[in-house]
Each structure stands twice: as structure tokens, then as C-alpha cells.
Design an enzyme around this catalytic site. Structure first.
Site, PDB file in Angstrom:
ATOM      1  N   GLU A  74       0.826  -1.209   0.000  1.00  0.00           N
ATOM      2  CA  GLU A  74       0.000   0.000   0.000  1.00  0.00           C
ATOM      3  C   GLU A  74       0.862   1.261   0.000  1.00  0.00           C
ATOM      4  OE1 GLU A  74      -4.091  -0.935   2.169  1.00  0.00           O
ATOM      5  OE2 GLU A  74      -2.340  -1.547   3.357  1.00  0.00           O
TER       6      GLU A  74
ATOM      7  N   GLU B  53      -3.742  -9.417   3.905  1.00  0.00           N
ATOM      8  CA  GLU B  53      -4.473  -9.042   5.116  1.00  0.00           C
ATOM      9  C   GLU B  53      -5.664  -9.933   5.445  1.00  0.00           C
ATOM     10  OE1 GLU B  53      -2.648  -5.104   3.676  1.00  0.00           O
ATOM     11  OE2 GLU B  53      -3.464  -6.905   2.762  1.00  0.00           O
TER      12      GLU B  53
END
Length: 174
Positions: free
Chosen positions: A84, A104
Site C-alpha cells: 500500500e 491481510e
């Protein structure tokens, strides 16, 4: 962890306030990892309000708002928050040994630092859903093929290539 994110945000704020940085290159130390993501132990101690505060997303937002061009020089693992962070940069280049992923969901959380928004804009909705929903880790060649990065370079040449790219950008008009 929180302390690292706060230090990085403060450093970005300081650099943004000055004129000495014409291009920002973000990279990891060594060749094994760009940013491997959040500290899992730290994630487990976070409360609901910590999640709402967007600890890692504050860093990605600071990178995205940085007033000058940003280059992610990805030199190894860029997983979770690391991926990210790379997505928040204007340009992403990678060593041939780099690995990317959004694992995640395996922890019961989502990519909460902007991955669900930035990743589809960069690689398209299909690939973004594939990476997020499967947690698959892809290599640098596949990252190039789907548009996650724009350039691959031999591992030992990544920093040289990032600086060459920065110089090329600096030769352009402000």
C-alpha cells in the site's frame, strides 16, 4: 508499528516544508524487503478506535499528498501495508527479486491503508480483487505485466536506476 509510522509522517512533513527534496525515493534497507507490512504483534494490540484512526493510512496519505514526485524503489517484499505504501507513490520501480501481495484477509482484516482504492486504480478491478481476496504473493515479472510497477531492474542496480529516474524528472520543468 505506530512509532515508525509517526516518525515517517514527521519526516515527510519536514521534507515537504523545505526545498531540498525535488524528488522523494522511498526504499527499504538492503535487498530483502521494501516494507513487509505492519507489525502483526502491534496489530493484535490495536483497539477499534486505533483501526478507525487509520494508523498506516496516515503514512500512505502523507506520501500521496507529498508536494513533489515520489518513487517507490521496491527491493524485496512489499506486502500488506508495504504494498500500500508503494501504491501511494507516483512511480513504482522494482528489483527483479521483488514480491508483492495484500495478505491481510488471512489475518481477518482488509487492506486498510488505501489498498482497496489505489490498487484497482493502478492494476484494474479484476487484478485488485484477485490479489486482495486470495492473498496471493506475486513476483516482480507479474507485477510488471499487470501494471503494478513500471520498470524492473537487476537487484544490485535498483538504487542507481531510482536515482537516474529522479534526475530525469528533475530535468523537467517544475
Amino acid at each position: 508499528n505506530r512509532e515508525t509510522v509517526n516518525e515517517c509522517v514527521a519526516a515527510l512533513s519536514s521534507l515537504a516544508a523545505g526545498d531540498e527534496a525535488g524528488v522523494l525515493i522511498i526504499t527499504g534497507a538492503g535487498e530483502s524487503s521494501f516494507v513487509s507490512g505492519s507489525d502483526i504483534g502491534d496489530i493484535r494490540t490495536r483497539t477499534r478506535n486505533d483501526g478507525l484512526a487509520g494508523i498506516a493510512s496516515s503514512l500512505c496519505a502523507a506520501v500521496e499528498r507529498f508536494p513533489r514526485p515520489t518513487i517507490a524503489a521496491i527491493n524485496g517484499y512489499a506486502l500488506g501495508g508495504g504494498c500500500e505504501l508503494a501504491l501511494a507513490c507516483d512511480i513504482r520501480i522494482a528489483s527483479e527479486t521483488a514480491k508483492f501481495g495484500q495478505p491481510e484477509l488471512g489475518l481477518g482484516i482488509i487492506p486498510a491503508a488505501g489498498g482497496t482504492q489505489r490498487l484497482p486504480r493502478i492494476v484494474g478491478l479484476g487484478w485488485a480483487k484477485h490479489l486482495i481476496l486470495t492473498g496471493e504473493i506475486i513476483d516482480a515479472k507479474q507485477a510488471l505485466a499487470i501494471g503494478l510497477v513500471t520498470t524492473l531492474t537487476p537487484a544490485g542496480q535498483l538504487q542507481v536506476r531510482a536515482r537516474e529516474l529522479a534526475k530525469k524528472i528533475l530535468r523537467q520543468g517544475p
